[in-house]
Design a protein around this motif. Structure first.
Motif, PDB file in Angstrom:
ATOM      1  N   HIS A 110       0.823  -1.223   0.000  1.00 22.46           N
ATOM      2  CA  HIS A 110       0.000   0.000   0.000  1.00 22.46           C
ATOM      3  C   HIS A 110       0.863   1.282   0.000  1.00 22.46           C
ATOM      4  O   HIS A 110       0.537   2.263  -0.676  1.00 22.46           O
ATOM      5  CB  HIS A 110      -0.899  -0.052   1.243  1.00 22.46           C
ATOM      6  CG  HIS A 110      -1.790   1.123   1.402  1.00 22.46           C
ATOM      7  ND1 HIS A 110      -2.951   1.289   0.688  1.00 22.46           N
ATOM      8  CD2 HIS A 110      -1.702   2.225   2.199  1.00 22.46           C
ATOM      9  CE1 HIS A 110      -3.532   2.421   1.047  1.00 22.46           C
ATOM     10  NE2 HIS A 110      -2.791   3.005   1.964  1.00 22.46           N
ATOM     11  N   HIS A 114       1.133   4.485  -2.522  1.00 22.95           N
ATOM     12  CA  HIS A 114       1.088   5.932  -2.250  1.00 22.95           C
ATOM     13  C   HIS A 114       2.225   6.639  -2.991  1.00 22.95           C
ATOM     14  O   HIS A 114       2.033   7.726  -3.536  1.00 22.95           O
ATOM     15  CB  HIS A 114       1.194   6.196  -0.746  1.00 22.95           C
ATOM     16  CG  HIS A 114      -0.139   6.178  -0.045  1.00 22.95           C
ATOM     17  ND1 HIS A 114      -1.196   6.986  -0.419  1.00 22.95           N
ATOM     18  CD2 HIS A 114      -0.588   5.438   1.002  1.00 22.95           C
ATOM     19  CE1 HIS A 114      -2.235   6.751   0.382  1.00 22.95           C
ATOM     20  NE2 HIS A 114      -1.903   5.816   1.245  1.00 22.95           N
ATOM     21  N   SER A 134       0.217   9.544   6.369  1.00 23.87           N
ATOM     22  CA  SER A 134      -1.131   8.989   6.193  1.00 23.87           C
ATOM     23  C   SER A 134      -1.754   8.763   7.561  1.00 23.87           C
ATOM     24  O   SER A 134      -1.251   9.271   8.573  1.00 23.87           O
ATOM     25  CB  SER A 134      -1.038   7.685   5.402  1.00 23.87           C
ATOM     26  OG  SER A 134      -0.426   6.708   6.183  1.00 23.87           O
ATOM     27  N   ASP A 299      -6.455   7.071   0.106  1.00 25.70           N
ATOM     28  CA  ASP A 299      -6.425   5.724  -0.474  1.00 25.70           C
ATOM     29  C   ASP A 299      -7.271   5.618  -1.745  1.00 25.70           C
ATOM     30  O   ASP A 299      -8.407   6.084  -1.774  1.00 25.70           O
ATOM     31  CB  ASP A 299      -6.931   4.723   0.568  1.00 25.70           C
ATOM     32  CG  ASP A 299      -5.962   4.619   1.728  1.00 25.70           C
ATOM     33  OD1 ASP A 299      -4.861   5.191   1.637  1.00 25.70           O
ATOM     34  OD2 ASP A 299      -6.314   3.965   2.728  1.00 25.70           O
TER      35      ASP A 299
END
Ligand code: KG4
Ligand code: ZN
Length: 335
Positions: A110, A114, A134, A299
């Motif tokens: 993930h 980003h 984040s 996201d």
């Protein structure tokens, strides 16, 4: 030749699917269903609720992009880090699709996703500094020419975004707190509430937001019932101190590493106060500041699809039988 990659993101509270053309990097389809309102009632993400909502939302989105299935060359999915029960929804769907359509499967970290939000329609820039802020992470990274990542700084406790969520919760403002606090801070007429910059006198590069969060909590207690003006003043004081902290350590890092390029990614990189301070810092050091488009900071599956394009070129496929779920951030030493 089939040229589309379908990517699924479900690591936390957003269900999202994107389809990208691997040759042109053009987005063909992108849809996200956010669960923010559902979790807002509880003041934070409830994992079981997230899992149930993903299992409802992902099939709905998939229905809408069926027309592309014949042109897919791979299926990608976020497999780490995140909430296990949330990740598993996307992974199960990706595995099923890859199996039925007989396509290779790509697992994407993930956080790597980003980073790729900086390069949605372009080639990746190598050798750059990166600030990742984040809800789950606060890191300063050095992305080197060989695609390896060196961690220059991270947080001891809460992340930057999480501290906004927690401060918003303390004032009963809702979830997620980032945008709420930012908007509230803009309305502050009086600016008398100030908080100390965390770890100001420490020579280290690490971040810590829990002390600041506690200082805000004590200030709230001092005031008792908060009116709108006071909430705005507190939001302003908190946001400034949190940004001061990010910038204080970055200033040290910039003086050590002469970055030619510096990128900022993650949901909290949408914060305009932070963006404008970063612009000033980059101008001082003659560094080119790279920002993700505002709608792709939080996201989304497009950043996962974009990361999957490079993984596809490098044939970084995983087997459908392989256990790829990892709530921890295991594979983040290179991108
Ligand atoms: O990247 P993201 O969507 O999810 C994670 O991977 O964690 O980031 C969400 C986080 C939340 O904590 C949210 O409050 C924060 O990003 N955020 C912001 C802003 N917009 C979102 N924080 C500060 N200012 C904002 N404008
Ligand atoms: Zn994220």
């Amino acid at each position: 030749m089939k040229k589309f990659i379908l990517a699924i993101e479900s690591s936390c509270d957003d269900s999202s699917i994107a389809i990208i053309d691997k040759n042109t990097l053009k987005c063909q389809f992108h849809k996200k269903i956010s669960q923010e309102l559902d979790h807002g009632v509880y003041g934070g993400v409830v994992p079981e609720l997230a899992a149930r909502l993903h299992s409802e939302a992902l099939p709905k989105i998939l229905q809408q992009c069926k027309e592309y299935f014949n042109e897919l060359c791979a299926v990608a999915v976020t497999n780490e880090p995140g909430l296990s029960v949330a990740l598993i929804s996307g992974i199960s769907m990706a595995k099923t699709l890859a199996s039925i359509l007989n396509l290779p499967l790509i697992a994407i970290n993930h956080l790597k996703g980003h980073i790729y939000s900086l390069f949605l329609e372009e080639k990746i820039v190598l050798d750059m500094g990166i600030l990742l802020v984040s809800g789950g992470h606060t890191m300063v990274l050095y992305l080197k020419n060989d695609r390896s990542l060196e961690l220059l700084a991270s947080t001891h406790d809460d992340s930057f975004g999480e501290s906004f969520d927690k401060v918003a919760k303390m004032m009963n403002l809702g979830y997620p707190g980032g945008v709420i606090i930012e908007n509230l801070a803009k309305n502050a007429k009086l600016k008398n509430v100030c908080f100390n910059t965390p770890l100001k006198h420490s020579k280290g590069l690490a971040y810590s937001f829990s002390g600041l969060k506690n200082a805000v909590r004590l200030e709230i207690l001092k005031h008792g019932e908060l009116d709108e003006a006071m909430k705005a003043e507190l939001a302003y004081g908190f946001e400034n101190a949190a940004c001061d902290h990010i910038m204080d350590k970055l200033e040290k890092i910039f003086s050590l590493y002469k970055f030619k390029h510096f990128g900022v990614v993650g949901g909290a990189s949408a914060n305009l106060n932070l963006r404008s301070r970063l612009q000033t810092l980059c101008e001082k050091y003659d560094t080119f500041l790279k920002l993700a488009p505002l709608q792709y900071c939080c996201d989304n599956a497009l950043m996962i699809a974009r990361a999957a394009v490079d993984a596809y070129e490098n044939e970084e496929f995983v087997s459908i039988e392989e256990e790829i779920l990892s709530p921890k951030n295991k594979n983040f030493s290179r991108i």
